[in-house]
Design a protein around this motif. Structure first.
Motif, PDB file in Angstrom:
ATOM      1  N   ASN A  36     -14.200  -2.586  -4.957  1.00 48.30           N
ATOM      2  CA  ASN A  36     -13.113  -1.605  -5.004  1.00 48.30           C
ATOM      3  C   ASN A  36     -13.210  -0.608  -6.144  1.00 48.30           C
ATOM      4  N   SER A 107     -12.225   4.524  -8.446  1.00 47.84           N
ATOM      5  CA  SER A 107     -11.960   3.574  -7.375  1.00 47.84           C
ATOM      6  C   SER A 107     -13.016   3.746  -6.282  1.00 47.84           C
ATOM      7  N   GLN A 109     -12.670   4.842  -3.525  1.00 49.97           N
ATOM      8  CA  GLN A 109     -12.504   6.065  -2.741  1.00 49.97           C
ATOM      9  C   GLN A 109     -13.589   7.088  -3.067  1.00 49.97           C
ATOM     10  N   PRO A 132      -8.570  -6.106  -0.144  1.00 52.00           N
ATOM     11  CA  PRO A 132      -8.903  -4.683   0.005  1.00 52.00           C
ATOM     12  C   PRO A 132      -8.115  -3.804  -0.954  1.00 52.00           C
ATOM     13  N   LEU A 133      -8.665  -2.627  -1.213  1.00 55.58           N
ATOM     14  CA  LEU A 133      -7.977  -1.622  -2.010  1.00 55.58           C
ATOM     15  C   LEU A 133      -6.942  -0.922  -1.139  1.00 55.58           C
ATOM     16  N   VAL A 134      -5.709  -0.886  -1.616  1.00 50.83           N
ATOM     17  CA  VAL A 134      -4.620  -0.204  -0.923  1.00 50.83           C
ATOM     18  C   VAL A 134      -4.114   0.902  -1.838  1.00 50.83           C
ATOM     19  N   GLN A 135      -3.976   2.112  -1.313  1.00 51.82           N
ATOM     20  CA  GLN A 135      -3.545   3.242  -2.136  1.00 51.82           C
ATOM     21  C   GLN A 135      -2.224   2.945  -2.822  1.00 51.82           C
ATOM     22  N   GLY A 136      -2.201   3.061  -4.140  1.00 47.13           N
ATOM     23  CA  GLY A 136      -0.995   2.804  -4.905  1.00 47.13           C
ATOM     24  C   GLY A 136      -0.116   4.031  -5.006  1.00 47.13           C
ATOM     25  N   ASN A 167      -4.708   3.324  -8.559  1.00 46.20           N
ATOM     26  CA  ASN A 167      -5.640   2.408  -7.895  1.00 46.20           C
ATOM     27  C   ASN A 167      -6.480   1.561  -8.837  1.00 46.20           C
ATOM     28  N   PRO A 258      -7.381  -3.301  -6.927  1.00 41.66           N
ATOM     29  CA  PRO A 258      -6.269  -2.495  -7.432  1.00 41.66           C
ATOM     30  C   PRO A 258      -5.698  -3.083  -8.715  1.00 41.66           C
ATOM     31  N   PRO A 278       4.694  -1.353  -7.597  1.00 39.06           N
ATOM     32  CA  PRO A 278       4.430  -1.481  -6.162  1.00 39.06           C
ATOM     33  C   PRO A 278       5.631  -2.044  -5.428  1.00 39.06           C
TER      34      PRO A 278
END
Length: 281
Positions: A36, A107, A109, A132-136, A167, A258, A278
């Protein structure tokens, strides 16, 4: 296909023994990735320029031993040595004001950097156990350059100096003046995220232990890996680990993506007021 219950092996990227991934006028850059995140280290001459044309999210700049001029959008700031700057999405430009070492942390991305990492092949089949990486959430007041002088964030009795973006979470630990005591180590593990340990100065030993499972074929011997600087060590989930510098002036930066919820809950993040918590925390 990887065993979904077995972590990937640790990554030990000794940049000083590897050819640079990128070279340009006055710059040599090494790149190492996790599932990530991406960590880059650049050795630069005075006046060297590092650019990102359209980075998709925020990234972190650590100036270490040099000053730099940082521009993003219509903003420009002067980053002194040993500072942390959060750079907003979009185009950015860093101009080194002297020779030295700087690090940038992205990140996943930043997919162009993922593909050029020295260990990109390690992740060809994914990363078992890594969430998984989730958009913060975006920072309060919008995306902009945010600079932090690390010397202003030293707390007696703690070596943590934790900062976050939407992220990423980055912890430039308070440097150890002498070798770390072997009587004050901190072995621990993480259930579902990786840790990158970026060594900027000194020589380090990373002590790594893979827990035993019912499947003996998955067992690995303990690893006591000595590595110099600059280097990146990626520690997979479930691996018991602790690190110590064996030479003076130990500078180590821990990277997570994250951001770690346990640190957010503990209230130890230095720039927590800049970012909403979050949802559901």
């Amino acid at each position: 296909m990887p065993n979904p219950s077995r972590p990937l092996p640790p990554v030990l990227a000794a940049f000083y023994d590897l050819p640079p991934v990128e070279s340009g006028p006055g710059t040599e850059t090494w790149i190492c990735r996790g599932a990530n995140f991406v960590v880059t280290v650049s050795m630069v001459a005075a006046g060297a320029v590092l650019t990102r044309d359209a980075n998709p999210d925020e990234y972190v700049l650590l100036t270490n031993d040099l000053a730099a001029t940082v521009t993003a959008g219509t903003e420009t700031l002067e980053a002194a040595p040993d500072t942390l700057t959060i750079v907003p999405p979009g185009a950015s430009r860093i101009v080194a004001k002297s020779a030295g070492t700087l690090a940038r942390i992205f990140s996943a991305q930043a997919t162009d950097l993922l593909a050029r990492a020295c260990n990109a092949a390690d992740y060809a089949d994914g990363a078992p156990l890594v969430a998984p990486l989730v958009q913060g959430p975006a920072p309060k007041g919008g995306y902009r350059l945010r600079n932090h002088v690390l010397a202003d964030h030293v707390t007696e009795g703690s070596f943590l100096r934790i900062f976050r973006t939407a992220n990423l979470m980055v912890n430039p630990l308070v440097p150890w003046v002498g070798p770390r005591s072997t009587h004050k180590l901190s072995p621990h593990s993480h259930a579902d995220f990786e840790q990158a340990s970026l060594a900027l100065e000194s020589t380090w030993v990373h002590h790594l232990r893979t827990p035993w499972t019912p499947e003996m074929d998955d067992w690995r011997d303990d690893l006591h890996a000595e590595i110099g600087s600059p280097s990146v060590t990626v520690i997979p989930p479930t691996i018991i680990h602790t690190s110590r510098n064996v030479a003076p002036n130990g500078r180590l930066v821990d990277v997570f993506a994250p951001p770690r919820l346990d640190f957010l809950r503990q209230g130890v993040v230095r720039n927590a007021d800049d970012y909403p918590m979050p949802a559901g925390l």
